[in-house]
Write a protein that holds these residues in place. Structure first.
Motif, PDB file in Angstrom:
ATOM      1  N   GLY A   1       0.790  -1.225   0.000  1.00  9.60           N
ATOM      2  CA  GLY A   1       0.000   0.000   0.000  1.00  9.60           C
ATOM      3  C   GLY A   1       0.819   1.271   0.000  1.00  9.60           C
ATOM      4  O   GLY A   1       0.270   2.368   0.192  1.00  9.60           O
ATOM      5  N   TYR A   2       2.116   1.140  -0.241  1.00  3.44           N
ATOM      6  CA  TYR A   2       3.032   2.292  -0.221  1.00  3.44           C
ATOM      7  C   TYR A   2       2.514   3.416  -1.118  1.00  3.44           C
ATOM      8  O   TYR A   2       2.384   4.571  -0.695  1.00  3.44           O
ATOM      9  N   ASN A   3       2.227   3.102  -2.372  1.00  3.26           N
ATOM     10  CA  ASN A   3       1.828   4.141  -3.329  1.00  3.26           C
ATOM     11  C   ASN A   3       0.534   4.817  -2.911  1.00  3.26           C
ATOM     12  O   ASN A   3       0.392   6.047  -3.024  1.00  3.26           O
ATOM     13  N   ALA A   4      -0.415   4.029  -2.406  1.00  4.49           N
ATOM     14  CA  ALA A   4      -1.699   4.595  -2.000  1.00  4.49           C
ATOM     15  C   ALA A   4      -1.539   5.560  -0.829  1.00  4.49           C
ATOM     16  O   ALA A   4      -2.200   6.612  -0.780  1.00  4.49           O
ATOM     17  N   LEU A   5      -0.670   5.237   0.131  1.00  2.93           N
ATOM     18  CA  LEU A   5      -0.465   6.119   1.279  1.00  2.93           C
ATOM     19  C   LEU A   5       0.242   7.410   0.871  1.00  2.93           C
ATOM     20  O   LEU A   5      -0.073   8.488   1.384  1.00  2.93           O
ATOM     21  N   VAL A   6       1.197   7.304  -0.054  1.00  2.00           N
ATOM     22  CA  VAL A   6       1.862   8.505  -0.556  1.00  2.00           C
ATOM     23  C   VAL A   6       0.858   9.395  -1.271  1.00  2.00           C
ATOM     24  O   VAL A   6       0.817  10.625  -1.066  1.00  2.00           O
ATOM     25  N   ASP A   7       0.026   8.795  -2.109  1.00  2.00           N
ATOM     26  CA  ASP A   7      -0.957   9.573  -2.866  1.00  2.00           C
ATOM     27  C   ASP A   7      -1.986  10.227  -1.946  1.00  2.00           C
ATOM     28  O   ASP A   7      -2.382  11.378  -2.158  1.00  2.00           O
ATOM     29  N   ARG A   8      -2.427   9.498  -0.937  1.00  2.00           N
ATOM     30  CA  ARG A   8      -3.510   9.991  -0.085  1.00  2.00           C
ATOM     31  C   ARG A   8      -3.031  11.027   0.926  1.00  2.00           C
ATOM     32  O   ARG A   8      -3.691  12.053   1.151  1.00  2.00           O
ATOM     33  N   TYR A   9      -1.883  10.757   1.568  1.00  2.00           N
ATOM     34  CA  TYR A   9      -1.468  11.579   2.697  1.00  2.00           C
ATOM     35  C   TYR A   9      -0.181  12.367   2.452  1.00  2.00           C
ATOM     36  O   TYR A   9       0.173  13.205   3.288  1.00  2.00           O
ATOM     37  N   GLY A  10       0.518  12.114   1.371  1.00  2.00           N
ATOM     38  CA  GLY A  10       1.792  12.796   1.136  1.00  2.00           C
ATOM     39  C   GLY A  10       2.818  12.512   2.208  1.00  2.00           C
ATOM     40  O   GLY A  10       3.625  13.380   2.567  1.00  2.00           O
ATOM     41  N   VAL A  11       2.799  11.284   2.742  1.00  2.00           N
ATOM     42  CA  VAL A  11       3.685  10.928   3.854  1.00  2.00           C
ATOM     43  C   VAL A  11       5.161  10.998   3.444  1.00  2.00           C
ATOM     44  O   VAL A  11       5.515  10.751   2.295  1.00  2.00           O
ATOM     45  N   GLU A  12       5.993  11.354   4.411  1.00  2.00           N
ATOM     46  CA  GLU A  12       7.446  11.232   4.254  1.00  2.00           C
ATOM     47  C   GLU A  12       7.799   9.755   4.358  1.00  2.00           C
ATOM     48  O   GLU A  12       7.370   9.086   5.298  1.00  2.00           O
ATOM     49  N   THR A  13       8.558   9.253   3.406  1.00  2.00           N
ATOM     50  CA  THR A  13       8.782   7.806   3.335  1.00  2.00           C
ATOM     51  C   THR A  13      10.218   7.435   3.677  1.00  2.00           C
ATOM     52  O   THR A  13      11.171   8.100   3.269  1.00  2.00           O
TER      53      THR A  13
ATOM     54  N   ASP B   1      11.696   9.122   0.182  1.00  2.00           N
ATOM     55  CA  ASP B   1      12.371  10.346   0.625  1.00  2.00           C
ATOM     56  C   ASP B   1      13.687  10.039   1.315  1.00  2.00           C
ATOM     57  O   ASP B   1      14.647  10.813   1.215  1.00  2.00           O
ATOM     58  N   HIS B   2      13.725   8.912   2.035  1.00  2.00           N
ATOM     59  CA  HIS B   2      14.917   8.562   2.805  1.00  2.00           C
ATOM     60  C   HIS B   2      15.142   7.059   2.745  1.00  2.00           C
ATOM     61  O   HIS B   2      14.193   6.281   2.697  1.00  2.00           O
ATOM     62  N   ARG B   3      16.406   6.675   2.800  1.00  2.00           N
ATOM     63  CA  ARG B   3      16.788   5.277   2.987  1.00  2.00           C
ATOM     64  C   ARG B   3      17.594   5.200   4.277  1.00  2.00           C
ATOM     65  O   ARG B   3      18.420   6.065   4.556  1.00  2.00           O
ATOM     66  N   PHE B   4      17.335   4.164   5.066  1.00  2.00           N
ATOM     67  CA  PHE B   4      17.972   4.058   6.372  1.00  2.00           C
ATOM     68  C   PHE B   4      18.769   2.767   6.476  1.00  2.00           C
ATOM     69  O   PHE B   4      18.564   1.823   5.714  1.00  2.00           O
ATOM     70  N   SER B   5      19.659   2.754   7.458  1.00  2.00           N
ATOM     71  CA  SER B   5      20.505   1.596   7.739  1.00  2.00           C
ATOM     72  C   SER B   5      20.426   1.273   9.222  1.00  2.00           C
ATOM     73  O   SER B   5      19.772   1.978   9.996  1.00  2.00           O
ATOM     74  N   ASP B   6      21.126   0.233   9.616  1.00  2.00           N
ATOM     75  CA  ASP B   6      21.107  -0.249  10.996  1.00  2.00           C
ATOM     76  C   ASP B   6      21.524   0.850  11.962  1.00  2.00           C
ATOM     77  O   ASP B   6      22.516   1.552  11.751  1.00  2.00           O
ATOM     78  N   GLY B   7      20.756   1.011  13.027  1.00  2.00           N
ATOM     79  CA  GLY B   7      21.085   1.957  14.081  1.00  2.00           C
ATOM     80  C   GLY B   7      20.621   3.371  13.841  1.00  2.00           C
ATOM     81  O   GLY B   7      20.822   4.234  14.702  1.00  2.00           O
TER      82      GLY B   7
END
Length: 228
Positions: free
Chosen positions: A76-88, A110-116
């Motif tokens: 549901g990633y795309n639907a949540l971005v479209d509906r709420y403009g969430v930071e991902t 918007d962001h990619r994260f790593s361990d910690g």
């Protein structure tokens, strides 16, 4: 209907398959707070139910965290971005599962994260095994660990609820690594362990996980047999 499973945290069950594994549930978790945060996004074909559940909470998500790339977590990633403009936020090594049709990211995260890495109230903990990109998120301030699929509720496998088990081998991954890497979560303090499949553990979750990871036979082997 969404359920406020602990204060300010909603369990939104998007699918309940009674014919599979004793009644498999597929859910997301929505955290209210300074930056309302939803963790994972369920299936591509459950987005209407997911959004309806969010609307019923009265909480408007501003951030989306993804634990790993399986279709029932990222669909549901795309639907949540479209509906709420969430930071991902998605794992740096995200691998979108090919096991579910229709899964893909229409917009770059918007962001990619790593361990910690710290993401607001959460710390990302890399726990590979179920998949190489599997993460949990720990909020030590409020004593909550969101387990992703690094562990599941014991009742999913026909046992009494209130305990953790590993994801079944049929869901892919390296079971040995999945168990071994759970030790990383024991470095954190948490009372509640939220799982996506089976029942969450709402009391003494860290101690419950430690009992699973450091069971007597393992301790005996590591302290006695291995040192002979």
């Amino acid at each position: 209907m969404p359920t406020e499973i602990v204060d300010g945290v909603y369990d939104i069950t998007c699918k309940h398959d009674e014919s599979y594994m004793g009644g498999a549930r597929y859910r997301v978790f929505l955290f209210d707070g300074d930056v309302p945060t939803i963790i994972d996004a369920a299936f591509p074909d459950t987005t209407n139910r997911l959004i309806d559940g969010i609307e019923k909470t009265g909480v408007v998500p501003e951030r989306l965290l993804i634990t790993h790339g399986d279709g029932d977590h990222i669909g549901g990633y795309n639907a949540l971005v479209d509906r709420y403009g969430v930071e991902t936020w998605v794992p740096n090594n995200l691998s979108v599962s090919t096991r579910t049709e229709g899964v893909g990211l229409d917009t770059d995260p918007d962001h990619r994260f790593s361990d910690g890495e710290r993401i607001g109230r959460f710390e990302a903990v890399h726990v590979p095994g179920h998949t190489e990109d599997s993460y949990a998120f720990v909020d030590e301030r409020d004593g909550i660990a969101v387990m992703g699929d690094v562990a599941m509720g014991s009742d999913l496998r026909g046992f009494p609820p209130g305990y953790f088990v590993l994801p079944p081998e049929v869901w892919g991954g390296d079971v040995n690594s999945a168990e071994r890497n759970l030790e990383k979560l024991l470095e954190y303090e948490f009372e509640v362990g939220l799982v996506y499949h089976g029942s969450s553990v709402l009391e003494d979750a860290r101690d419950t996980l430690e009992a699973f990871v450091n069971f007597p036979g393992k301790v005996y082997y590591e302290t006695v047999v291995r040192n002979r």
